[in-house]
Design an enzyme around this catalytic site. Sequence first.
Site, mmCIF file in Angstrom:
data_model
loop_
_atom_site.group_PDB
_atom_site.id
_atom_site.type_symbol
_atom_site.label_atom_id
_atom_site.label_comp_id
_atom_site.label_asym_id
_atom_site.label_seq_id
_atom_site.Cartn_x
_atom_site.Cartn_y
_atom_site.Cartn_z
ATOM 1 C CB CYS A 89 -0.905 -0.531 1.412
ATOM 2 S SG CYS A 89 -1.951 -1.363 1.135
ATOM 3 N NE ARG A 106 -3.850 0.125 -3.527
ATOM 4 C CZ ARG A 106 -2.751 -0.232 -3.487
ATOM 5 N NH1 ARG A 106 -3.114 -1.352 -4.368
ATOM 6 N NH2 ARG A 106 -1.242 -0.025 -3.140
#
Length: 277
Positions: A182, A228
Amino acid sequence: MSRDPAAQALLIALAGFLAMMGPVYWWAANSIWQSDDHAHGAIVLAVVVWLFWTLRHRLVAVERRPAPVLGGVLFVFGLFVYFVGRMFDISILEMGSQIPVIAGGLLLLKGPAALRVAWFPIFYLIFMIPLPGVFVDAITVPLKQWISTIVVNLLYAVGYPIAQSGVIISIGQYQLQVADACSGLHSMFSLAALGTLFMYIMNRKSRLHNAIMLASIIPIAFIANICRVIILVLVTYRLGDAAGQGFLHGTAGFVLMAVALVIFFALDALLARFIGK
């Protein structure tokens, strides 16, 4: 086989190159290209092959004016890098050796004019080179920290019960750790590959337009990655941990790239309208 001597020389050089790099491609296809972080490598190879195929007639037609000194130096250097990489199993060197080998080979066979024709596919090979582990480790931690802080501040500002401890995000009864994936580092690399290819195909004439587009790649990838993580946090908060994990492994990468490309294409259209093509 073509009877054109120039085409024959290029085909022989191609055969030698494939004999050299074939084992490397085979190894990558069965190892690093199967991971999420380096899966773009196979796509980059396919794009490079396509680019050279579209340029084949121009390369054959280039008048032969070899540059033996510069070409020889680049070619020998590339072979040296390749053999060191093979000897010590260093994939960065194995992949990176393609650039001087191809550049040197074109200079030896055809000369600087051929290098000017094929500069972009040669440059594009950069995106096949795996990122150095030391670089990844040094960049990943601060990226995760920044993303965590921005996500928490944004969601807290709109009223969500969210808090942060390092890269651990707590929202409601759930806790999520912003993992290395991430951080967005590899997505930045992938978007850079897509963005530069898009710019090459569009062939905008404005230097200002191209400069802005190039400079926007990393910020856009960073913004897309924030989107995201926000979606992941909200999915977890609304639907539970199982749904969040399902999103992370199922559609997170697609959402990231879709958001990034939409922003990138929209910026290109906006610049084309106000700056010119």
